[in-house]
Design a protein around this motif. Sequence first.
Motif, PDB file in Angstrom:
ATOM      1  N   ALA A 177      16.598  -2.036   5.516  1.00 38.61           N
ATOM      2  CA  ALA A 177      17.046  -1.340   6.677  1.00 38.61           C
ATOM      3  C   ALA A 177      16.741  -1.828   8.027  1.00 38.61           C
ATOM      4  O   ALA A 177      17.706  -2.312   8.937  1.00 38.61           O
ATOM      5  CB  ALA A 177      16.737   0.465   7.060  1.00 38.61           C
ATOM      6  N   PHE A 178      15.295  -1.878   8.085  1.00 39.82           N
ATOM      7  CA  PHE A 178      14.500  -2.915   8.656  1.00 39.82           C
ATOM      8  C   PHE A 178      15.383  -3.999   8.854  1.00 39.82           C
ATOM      9  O   PHE A 178      15.255  -5.218   9.980  1.00 39.82           O
ATOM     10  CB  PHE A 178      12.890  -2.780   9.001  1.00 39.82           C
ATOM     11  CG  PHE A 178      12.402  -3.764  10.060  1.00 39.82           C
ATOM     12  CD1 PHE A 178      12.554  -3.035  11.280  1.00 39.82           C
ATOM     13  CD2 PHE A 178      12.078  -4.395  10.632  1.00 39.82           C
ATOM     14  CE1 PHE A 178      11.892  -3.275  12.462  1.00 39.82           C
ATOM     15  CE2 PHE A 178      10.960  -4.901  11.109  1.00 39.82           C
ATOM     16  CZ  PHE A 178      11.330  -4.503  12.692  1.00 39.82           C
ATOM     17  N   LEU A 179      15.322  -4.879   7.837  1.00 42.22           N
ATOM     18  CA  LEU A 179      15.885  -6.309   7.324  1.00 42.22           C
ATOM     19  C   LEU A 179      16.538  -6.851   8.572  1.00 42.22           C
ATOM     20  O   LEU A 179      17.090  -7.649   8.730  1.00 42.22           O
ATOM     21  CB  LEU A 179      15.513  -6.773   6.345  1.00 42.22           C
ATOM     22  CG  LEU A 179      14.230  -7.091   5.651  1.00 42.22           C
ATOM     23  CD1 LEU A 179      13.645  -7.539   4.126  1.00 42.22           C
ATOM     24  CD2 LEU A 179      13.338  -8.132   6.256  1.00 42.22           C
ATOM     25  N   SER A 180      17.725  -5.230   8.229  1.00 45.22           N
ATOM     26  CA  SER A 180      19.325  -4.996   8.164  1.00 45.22           C
ATOM     27  C   SER A 180      19.730  -4.975   9.700  1.00 45.22           C
ATOM     28  O   SER A 180      20.478  -5.793  10.142  1.00 45.22           O
ATOM     29  CB  SER A 180      20.065  -4.072   7.573  1.00 45.22           C
ATOM     30  OG  SER A 180      19.855  -2.971   8.383  1.00 45.22           O
ATOM     31  N   MET A 229       7.430   6.497   7.854  1.00 45.28           N
ATOM     32  CA  MET A 229       7.437   5.626   7.009  1.00 45.28           C
ATOM     33  C   MET A 229       6.418   4.309   7.967  1.00 45.28           C
ATOM     34  O   MET A 229       6.447   3.340   7.846  1.00 45.28           O
ATOM     35  CB  MET A 229       8.909   5.664   6.565  1.00 45.28           C
ATOM     36  CG  MET A 229       9.005   6.274   5.846  1.00 45.28           C
ATOM     37  SD  MET A 229      10.272   6.449   5.048  1.00 45.28           S
ATOM     38  CE  MET A 229      10.944   7.695   5.496  1.00 45.28           C
ATOM     39  N   MET A 230       6.849   3.992   8.656  1.00 43.49           N
ATOM     40  CA  MET A 230       7.263   2.845   9.793  1.00 43.49           C
ATOM     41  C   MET A 230       6.419   2.172  10.251  1.00 43.49           C
ATOM     42  O   MET A 230       5.364   1.047   9.435  1.00 43.49           O
ATOM     43  CB  MET A 230       8.108   2.854  11.641  1.00 43.49           C
ATOM     44  CG  MET A 230       9.559   2.730  11.268  1.00 43.49           C
ATOM     45  SD  MET A 230      10.135   1.116  10.597  1.00 43.49           S
ATOM     46  CE  MET A 230      10.048  -0.044  12.379  1.00 43.49           C
ATOM     47  N   LEU A 288       0.582  -1.573  -0.204  1.00 40.14           N
ATOM     48  CA  LEU A 288       0.150  -0.527   0.200  1.00 40.14           C
ATOM     49  C   LEU A 288       0.775   1.459  -0.290  1.00 40.14           C
ATOM     50  O   LEU A 288       0.341   1.800  -0.564  1.00 40.14           O
ATOM     51  CB  LEU A 288      -0.977   0.396   1.189  1.00 40.14           C
ATOM     52  CG  LEU A 288      -2.143  -0.949   0.805  1.00 40.14           C
ATOM     53  CD1 LEU A 288      -2.956  -0.732   2.677  1.00 40.14           C
ATOM     54  CD2 LEU A 288      -2.767  -0.089   0.033  1.00 40.14           C
ATOM     55  N   ALA A 289       2.207   1.417   0.815  1.00 34.38           N
ATOM     56  CA  ALA A 289       2.902   1.944   1.000  1.00 34.38           C
ATOM     57  C   ALA A 289       2.950   3.052  -0.841  1.00 34.38           C
ATOM     58  O   ALA A 289       3.512   3.864  -1.062  1.00 34.38           O
ATOM     59  CB  ALA A 289       4.336   2.206   1.332  1.00 34.38           C
ATOM     60  N   LEU A 290       3.509   1.861  -1.166  1.00 35.53           N
ATOM     61  CA  LEU A 290       4.049   2.457  -3.035  1.00 35.53           C
ATOM     62  C   LEU A 290       2.894   3.037  -3.670  1.00 35.53           C
ATOM     63  O   LEU A 290       3.141   3.938  -4.133  1.00 35.53           O
ATOM     64  CB  LEU A 290       3.198   0.900  -3.930  1.00 35.53           C
ATOM     65  CG  LEU A 290       4.677  -0.465  -3.544  1.00 35.53           C
ATOM     66  CD1 LEU A 290       4.714  -1.551  -4.478  1.00 35.53           C
ATOM     67  CD2 LEU A 290       6.205   0.244  -3.244  1.00 35.53           C
ATOM     68  N   LEU A 291       1.503   3.109  -2.880  1.00 33.48           N
ATOM     69  CA  LEU A 291       0.244   3.683  -3.725  1.00 33.48           C
ATOM     70  C   LEU A 291       0.749   5.207  -2.923  1.00 33.48           C
ATOM     71  O   LEU A 291       0.582   6.369  -3.979  1.00 33.48           O
ATOM     72  CB  LEU A 291      -0.940   4.016  -2.983  1.00 33.48           C
ATOM     73  CG  LEU A 291      -1.019   2.130  -3.771  1.00 33.48           C
ATOM     74  CD1 LEU A 291      -3.126   1.925  -2.642  1.00 33.48           C
ATOM     75  CD2 LEU A 291      -1.370   2.416  -4.986  1.00 33.48           C
ATOM     76  N   SER A 316       7.443   5.161  -2.887  1.00 36.84           N
ATOM     77  CA  SER A 316       7.391   3.355  -2.741  1.00 36.84           C
ATOM     78  C   SER A 316       9.387   2.986  -2.353  1.00 36.84           C
ATOM     79  O   SER A 316       9.443   2.147  -2.038  1.00 36.84           O
ATOM     80  CB  SER A 316       7.411   2.854  -3.883  1.00 36.84           C
ATOM     81  OG  SER A 316       7.673   3.865  -5.384  1.00 36.84           O
ATOM     82  N   GLU A 317       9.817   4.050  -3.353  1.00 38.27           N
ATOM     83  CA  GLU A 317      11.914   3.788  -3.062  1.00 38.27           C
ATOM     84  C   GLU A 317      11.698   3.870  -1.339  1.00 38.27           C
ATOM     85  O   GLU A 317      12.757   3.393  -0.942  1.00 38.27           O
ATOM     86  CB  GLU A 317      12.276   5.115  -3.761  1.00 38.27           C
ATOM     87  CG  GLU A 317      13.720   5.584  -3.274  1.00 38.27           C
ATOM     88  CD  GLU A 317      14.832   3.803  -4.036  1.00 38.27           C
ATOM     89  OE1 GLU A 317      13.840   2.500  -4.410  1.00 38.27           O
ATOM     90  OE2 GLU A 317      15.347   3.860  -3.231  1.00 38.27           O
ATOM     91  N   ARG A 318      11.141   5.315  -0.602  1.00 35.68           N
ATOM     92  CA  ARG A 318      11.917   4.916   1.138  1.00 35.68           C
ATOM     93  C   ARG A 318      11.482   3.654   1.312  1.00 35.68           C
ATOM     94  O   ARG A 318      11.638   3.571   2.236  1.00 35.68           O
ATOM     95  CB  ARG A 318      11.221   6.167   1.368  1.00 35.68           C
ATOM     96  CG  ARG A 318      11.599   7.690   0.492  1.00 35.68           C
ATOM     97  CD  ARG A 318      11.772   9.253   1.515  1.00 35.68           C
ATOM     98  NE  ARG A 318      11.450   9.933   0.890  1.00 35.68           N
ATOM     99  CZ  ARG A 318      11.950  11.170   1.285  1.00 35.68           C
ATOM    100  NH1 ARG A 318      12.686  10.936   2.697  1.00 35.68           N
ATOM    101  NH2 ARG A 318      12.319  12.465   0.853  1.00 35.68           N
ATOM    102  N   ALA A 319      10.087   2.850   1.289  1.00 36.87           N
ATOM    103  CA  ALA A 319       9.330   2.276   1.431  1.00 36.87           C
ATOM    104  C   ALA A 319      10.316   1.080   1.696  1.00 36.87           C
ATOM    105  O   ALA A 319      10.539   0.238   2.302  1.00 36.87           O
ATOM    106  CB  ALA A 319       8.030   1.882   1.593  1.00 36.87           C
ATOM    107  N   ARG A 320      11.141   0.846   0.375  1.00 42.80           N
ATOM    108  CA  ARG A 320      11.916  -0.378   0.009  1.00 42.80           C
ATOM    109  C   ARG A 320      12.756  -0.238   0.640  1.00 42.80           C
ATOM    110  O   ARG A 320      13.423  -1.130   1.264  1.00 42.80           O
ATOM    111  CB  ARG A 320      12.591  -0.711  -1.800  1.00 42.80           C
ATOM    112  CG  ARG A 320      12.804  -1.447  -1.593  1.00 42.80           C
ATOM    113  CD  ARG A 320      13.367  -0.858  -3.472  1.00 42.80           C
ATOM    114  NE  ARG A 320      13.933  -0.244  -3.509  1.00 42.80           N
ATOM    115  CZ  ARG A 320      15.342  -0.158  -3.037  1.00 42.80           C
ATOM    116  NH1 ARG A 320      15.274  -1.033  -2.769  1.00 42.80           N
ATOM    117  NH2 ARG A 320      16.516   0.967  -3.472  1.00 42.80           N
ATOM    118  N   ARG A 321      13.687   1.032   1.096  1.00 41.97           N
ATOM    119  CA  ARG A 321      14.945   1.099   1.603  1.00 41.97           C
ATOM    120  C   ARG A 321      14.363   0.861   3.177  1.00 41.97           C
ATOM    121  O   ARG A 321      15.542   0.351   3.868  1.00 41.97           O
ATOM    122  CB  ARG A 321      15.139   2.299   1.328  1.00 41.97           C
ATOM    123  CG  ARG A 321      15.729   2.655  -0.086  1.00 41.97           C
ATOM    124  CD  ARG A 321      16.140   3.804   0.036  1.00 41.97           C
ATOM    125  NE  ARG A 321      17.116   4.917   0.477  1.00 41.97           N
ATOM    126  CZ  ARG A 321      16.360   6.284  -0.088  1.00 41.97           C
ATOM    127  NH1 ARG A 321      16.598   6.950  -0.840  1.00 41.97           N
ATOM    128  NH2 ARG A 321      17.288   6.963   1.276  1.00 41.97           N
TER     129      ARG A 321
END
Lengths: 194, 242
Positions: free
Chosen positions: A137-140, B50-51, A3-6, A128-133
């Motif tokens: 980051a969270f996964l790291s 964003m979170m 949804l964040a992509l929207l 979307s780009e920031r959501a991806r990053r």
Amino acid sequence: MLLALLFAALAEDDRELAERLKRRDQNAMGDLYNRYGRLAYSLIYRIVKDNGIAEDLAQETFLRVWNRAAAFDSSKGALGAWVMTVARNRAIDYVRSVQGRMRDTVYELDASDNPVLFTTIDSDILNSERARRLKQAFLSLNENQRLVIELAYYEGLSQTEMAERIKQPLGTVKTWCRTALLKLREELGQAVAV
Amino acid sequence: MTCEELRGCYELHALGVLNEPERSEVEEHLRRSCAACTEELRHARETNAMMFASVPDVAPPARLRRRIMASIGAEPSRGWLSWIPWAGLAGAAACTVLIYNNLQETREDQQRAVAQVAETDARLARMQDAVRMMTEPETRQVTFGNGPQGRVLVNAKRGVLLLATNLPAAPAGKTYELWIIPKGGAPRPAGLFQSDQNGNAMHMVAGPVDVASTGAVAVSLEPEAGSQAPTTTPIIVAPVAE
């Protein structure tokens, strides 16, 4: 996350929508709900884990935005960021009240979703780009770092409360929080030299 | 404390969870109009937003929209008519109901149209993502059959995409939930979706995925709000591991 992509497509229309909300145009409320209703509900549900309560709190969220829209600066503000913050704070307030952990270690959230605070935020922040990053980051983060981040964001725990909950020294919790948050910032390109 | 020492505190302050003495320190810096701290807090609110937007997707009930509109007086509840106590006004009330219902339907038509446009935009964006994934050589594709048929695409950078046909509509109060199952690990929830009237479904889990550690992708029928672990036997299981 999808949804964040929207948001990328939606952000440019937020200014006009905010203007209409300030004019008390009731149709604007329907548009606001179409845009952020599902996302706000998803966030509230993530925190309270109950459909009925999430529904009540989502209604409160939108009513609060409606009642406070006059203070929002539509030329500069990030409407989505504000709505999401109001939604999160309503849900955390609820969780805090039912758990009876009011105010010794945490403080009122009312001030933190004041619309004035959202006037300097990039209106395209939820793209979307920031959501991806952010996801990257969270996964790291390591397991401990992810845990404290989730406790702060989705359970509204202070560091003292986290230390009690996970039975770790306060200093350790503070280190995990700090490292995690700085890492998130770094990945998002928000590292600020001070 | 210096601004440097307060780094890592700003997000927590914006979340309302920062403890003393850091909380007072941040506020003291703000009272002094500390430019660095003001900027840090702005970034913190961005990160926080964003979170907040990164949570798993859950569909709200359709009545929520009506409730919200009613709460600002845009769509008065139909229930108020039942409060008219005078029998002599029954005829007038019936006319009012007819007019009111017509207006209500017109409004609902408009709202449906707006919602459809938003849904079409969203579907278009998902289609574009799907096409990009399918054309990239590094995308791993596996098929599944027996009842629902289709394929799962896994791309390290873009995420996981499920394309299914012959997937019957979920019963009332139920939805399909996708699971990403790590090798030797428990299924992780990866979003809710429904099939369309033709039994087709497309569900995208956007974002980087560790292909090497992913064992399988599965779909099960779950309560409307979704589950944290599968509660029914999966109707689709697509082994992804090589």
